[in-house]
Motif scaffolding. Sequence first.
Motif, PDB file in Angstrom:
ATOM      1  N   ASN C  36       0.860  -1.196   0.000  1.00 22.07           N
ATOM      2  CA  ASN C  36       0.000   0.000   0.000  1.00 22.07           C
ATOM      3  C   ASN C  36       0.895   1.245   0.000  1.00 22.07           C
ATOM      4  O   ASN C  36       2.048   1.192   0.415  1.00 22.07           O
ATOM      5  CB  ASN C  36      -0.870   0.041   1.266  1.00 22.07           C
ATOM      6  CG  ASN C  36      -2.025  -0.950   1.187  1.00 22.07           C
ATOM      7  OD1 ASN C  36      -2.092  -1.770   0.270  1.00 22.07           O
ATOM      8  ND2 ASN C  36      -2.931  -0.876   2.147  1.00 22.07           N
ATOM      9  N   PHE C  37       0.324   2.349  -0.472  1.00 24.91           N
ATOM     10  CA  PHE C  37       1.101   3.598  -0.389  1.00 24.91           C
ATOM     11  C   PHE C  37       0.150   4.772  -0.163  1.00 24.91           C
ATOM     12  O   PHE C  37      -1.071   4.588  -0.115  1.00 24.91           O
ATOM     13  CB  PHE C  37       1.988   3.791  -1.625  1.00 24.91           C
ATOM     14  CG  PHE C  37       1.269   3.924  -2.945  1.00 24.91           C
ATOM     15  CD1 PHE C  37       0.952   5.170  -3.460  1.00 24.91           C
ATOM     16  CD2 PHE C  37       0.921   2.791  -3.687  1.00 24.91           C
ATOM     17  CE1 PHE C  37       0.303   5.296  -4.680  1.00 24.91           C
ATOM     18  CE2 PHE C  37       0.261   2.898  -4.913  1.00 24.91           C
ATOM     19  CZ  PHE C  37      -0.045   4.159  -5.415  1.00 24.91           C
ATOM     20  N   TYR C  38       0.711   5.964   0.005  1.00 25.58           N
ATOM     21  CA  TYR C  38      -0.071   7.166   0.305  1.00 25.58           C
ATOM     22  C   TYR C  38       0.044   8.134  -0.864  1.00 25.58           C
ATOM     23  O   TYR C  38       1.156   8.493  -1.257  1.00 25.58           O
ATOM     24  CB  TYR C  38       0.436   7.825   1.595  1.00 25.58           C
ATOM     25  CG  TYR C  38       0.253   6.932   2.792  1.00 25.58           C
ATOM     26  CD1 TYR C  38      -0.927   6.952   3.534  1.00 25.58           C
ATOM     27  CD2 TYR C  38       1.247   6.020   3.155  1.00 25.58           C
ATOM     28  CE1 TYR C  38      -1.114   6.103   4.623  1.00 25.58           C
ATOM     29  CE2 TYR C  38       1.065   5.166   4.237  1.00 25.58           C
ATOM     30  CZ  TYR C  38      -0.118   5.209   4.964  1.00 25.58           C
ATOM     31  OH  TYR C  38      -0.309   4.363   6.026  1.00 25.58           O
ATOM     32  N   VAL C  39      -1.107   8.555  -1.384  1.00 22.75           N
ATOM     33  CA  VAL C  39      -1.101   9.428  -2.559  1.00 22.75           C
ATOM     34  C   VAL C  39      -1.877  10.714  -2.245  1.00 22.75           C
ATOM     35  O   VAL C  39      -2.792  10.715  -1.419  1.00 22.75           O
ATOM     36  CB  VAL C  39      -1.682   8.689  -3.796  1.00 22.75           C
ATOM     37  CG1 VAL C  39      -3.181   8.430  -3.630  1.00 22.75           C
ATOM     38  CG2 VAL C  39      -1.411   9.464  -5.081  1.00 22.75           C
ATOM     39  N   SER C  40      -1.486  11.784  -2.894  1.00 22.82           N
ATOM     40  CA  SER C  40      -2.123  13.071  -2.620  1.00 22.82           C
ATOM     41  C   SER C  40      -3.578  13.081  -3.082  1.00 22.82           C
ATOM     42  O   SER C  40      -3.921  12.529  -4.118  1.00 22.82           O
ATOM     43  CB  SER C  40      -1.339  14.201  -3.292  1.00 22.82           C
ATOM     44  OG  SER C  40      -1.133  13.917  -4.662  1.00 22.82           O
ATOM     45  N   GLN C  41      -4.376  13.743  -2.303  1.00 21.14           N
ATOM     46  CA  GLN C  41      -5.804  13.929  -2.573  1.00 21.14           C
ATOM     47  C   GLN C  41      -5.970  14.756  -3.857  1.00 21.14           C
ATOM     48  O   GLN C  41      -5.164  15.646  -4.146  1.00 21.14           O
ATOM     49  CB  GLN C  41      -6.360  14.681  -1.362  1.00 21.14           C
ATOM     50  CG  GLN C  41      -7.832  14.881  -1.321  1.00 21.14           C
ATOM     51  CD  GLN C  41      -8.226  15.659  -0.060  1.00 21.14           C
ATOM     52  OE1 GLN C  41      -7.476  15.669   0.920  1.00 21.14           O
ATOM     53  NE2 GLN C  41      -9.371  16.302  -0.075  1.00 21.14           N
ATOM     54  N   GLU C  56      -4.450   6.685   1.924  1.00 21.53           N
ATOM     55  CA  GLU C  56      -3.855   5.373   1.682  1.00 21.53           C
ATOM     56  C   GLU C  56      -4.577   4.673   0.535  1.00 21.53           C
ATOM     57  O   GLU C  56      -5.814   4.695   0.457  1.00 21.53           O
ATOM     58  CB  GLU C  56      -3.956   4.522   2.963  1.00 21.53           C
ATOM     59  CG  GLU C  56      -3.167   3.220   2.854  1.00 21.53           C
ATOM     60  CD  GLU C  56      -3.166   2.426   4.160  1.00 21.53           C
ATOM     61  OE1 GLU C  56      -3.686   2.947   5.182  1.00 21.53           O
ATOM     62  OE2 GLU C  56      -2.651   1.288   4.158  1.00 21.53           O
ATOM     63  N   VAL C  57      -3.812   4.080  -0.358  1.00 25.96           N
ATOM     64  CA  VAL C  57      -4.398   3.263  -1.437  1.00 25.96           C
ATOM     65  C   VAL C  57      -3.639   1.938  -1.476  1.00 25.96           C
ATOM     66  O   VAL C  57      -2.501   1.841  -1.019  1.00 25.96           O
ATOM     67  CB  VAL C  57      -4.300   3.967  -2.821  1.00 25.96           C
ATOM     68  CG1 VAL C  57      -5.136   5.246  -2.855  1.00 25.96           C
ATOM     69  CG2 VAL C  57      -2.862   4.268  -3.206  1.00 25.96           C
TER      70      VAL C  57
END
Lengths: 203, 203, 203, 203
Positions: C36-41, C56-57
């Motif tokens: 999983n990773f974190y991506v900007s809104q 988180e996606v």
Amino acid sequence: MNQRADIVKAIHFLHQKGWAPATSSNYSFRESGQSNFYVSQSGMDKGDFGEAHFLEVDADGNPVNDSRKPSAETLLHCAVYQLFPAVHCVLHTHTVLNTVVSQVFQEKGCLELQDYEILKGFSGIKTHEVSIKIPIFANTQDINALSIELVDFVRKNDPELRAFLIAGHGMYTWGATVADAKRHVEVVEFLLECEYLKLKLKA
Amino acid sequence: MNQRADIVKAIHFLHQKGWAPATSSNYSFRESGQSNFYVSQSGMDKGDFGEAHFLEVDADGNPVNDSRKPSAETLLHCAVYQLFPAVHCVLHTHTVLNTVVSQVFQEKGCLELQDYEILKGFSGIKTHEVSIKIPIFANTQDINALSIELVDFVRKNDPELRAFLIAGHGMYTWGATVADAKRHVEVVEFLLECEYLKLKLKA
Amino acid sequence: MNQRADIVKAIHFLHQKGWAPATSSNYSFRESGQSNFYVSQSGMDKGDFGEAHFLEVDADGNPVNDSRKPSAETLLHCAVYQLFPAVHCVLHTHTVLNTVVSQVFQEKGCLELQDYEILKGFSGIKTHEVSIKIPIFANTQDINALSIELVDFVRKNDPELRAFLIAGHGMYTWGATVADAKRHVEVVEFLLECEYLKLKLKA
Amino acid sequence: MNQRADIVKAIHFLHQKGWAPATSSNYSFRESGQSNFYVSQSGMDKGDFGEAHFLEVDADGNPVNDSRKPSAETLLHCAVYQLFPAVHCVLHTHTVLNTVVSQVFQEKGCLELQDYEILKGFSGIKTHEVSIKIPIFANTQDINALSIELVDFVRKNDPELRAFLIAGHGMYTWGATVADAKRHVEVVEFLLECEYLKLKLKA
């Protein structure tokens, strides 16, 4: 109104723009009804410039009770104050664009500006349908000679002169207040950039 | 939502970018469900602009209980609010690039923008495969005439107009919110810079 | 090491440079050993971006316990993380120069960079005597198709790919850490500017 | 005088200008009467650079009681300090313009600068009517060889050398104080920009 605080704030604005690199540029203000004025000390990094870095000089540019060295170009400030009694602030900038554009147009002797809305930023101009000529003088280290040339030019050719360029050197402009002088710097530098960008399209 | 605080923040962003030099540029916001709106006071240095520097005007641009002078171009704001009921913010910029590009393309009458991803920054645009035309009007000091020309243009030619240029003068854009209008400024100024850079390669 | 704080600091640096205008651009980080990773809104003004604006996606780009919308280009981040297990940060920029240069060189299919000292800013490069090719993909709104094209390109042509351009859209690069990815952005944007300036001299 | 604080302030100025991207650039200062000097640690983001990021090296560039790695180009600093006993600060910049201009003029072997007022920003120069030649060396990863080439060049050709360029790499200059060295950076970068702008008009 606090001229000294206003001009220091304006100097930091000009420095932050990159218009006063390498300790270049000089500035002055004159209080209402006085012939003496205050000019920036020579050789300062303008990022560190403060209110204490002005020194009083008389109308001929001689320091008054001060052992510091005024800017090497103080006589040009003297000439402007002598020519224009309503002026209370003189600002000088050294920018990449005023250096290059003054060299490119030097042979023509002036830069002619017209059909720009921002010309209305000059005090007293109410329309873009004007033509403002900014003369370009040859650079010299003989500031006394240049100040005489300037006085002569204004009297003979343009008693409403608003700014001038010195080729490969920089730009001078002025105003009734610090705010006016600062606005005139912004107008001229904006237009020099426009002129350069259009020059490139023709090249 | 605090429109007044938001627009002041946006103005400082635009000023810091160098897009509001020499006291130029003007801005307004309209509260939800109102016909009156708030427009920037004339002649302010935008680096010093604060919430108190807006004055209320009616839909025809007349100040409401205020002796200050609204921006000289208030009638263009009136026209935009009249044309687009969903709009709540109008922003105007004076940039070197919008000045030069509007002059270079003036003969064509418009700037056509296509195949740029950033066009999706315009509200409602979902793909780069569109063509957006930004009309270029001749500059004039008769703002009333220009506002009539604008209304006429929108009604006859482009009821979805997103921005317009005035040659040698500047750019107007708007949005449903302050954030939308600010984003539209960024889109158009970005694209004017792209167009200029490509023009130079062809020159 | 605090990846989240580091990437927010990097984003503000990129925004301040003017490399993320009009709510464009997107960014992500992946913690060590995670898929999983974190991506900007989506749709944020990057000047207002904070730590809370990541979501988180999973490795396929689906939000995990979050109703917010991730960036429309999340699948490109997924592709990069899938291709390069050592990568923990992906940065995307929308700049005037990457827009224009990617359009100008699109026909060639790539931008070839050599003999620049700053190429040593890429992790693992020890000399300016290298040639780095940055492929230019056609722009599309079908991000799924583009992410497949990217994976395919890397596997067939360049398993050590360091960055790519999307024509008229922007640039992606990445690194083992936030600092590496940020440094790679600076390297590529610096070189795009150099290439543009040299292009003009030839024009 | 606090050299260490002064040089850190100067580094942040250079970084903010965009003249030290991607962890590039290196800097040093030498205390009065010493042969050892302090050089910047390798690989730092200059936006995060602080006083602790200098390490002491001897006149041959060997770290003194320090396990950190000095800049890869420390030997060029050694050469400058050896050549010019009055120098106490050496600054190196990586800019888009020094990269491009050094490549464009590399065949000529030097950049010749004359008739610019800002040349007076170099210590000891009192008029714009001078010609300053800035040599351009080929880039190499063999810094030892380059430092020998530099020493040789100065001794044979220009014992008053003020700055040099490395093609596609960057610029070095120095001064008796941090302030002098910083001012020299501003002078050279200003002039490289002027030269580039004039080159485009001829192109």
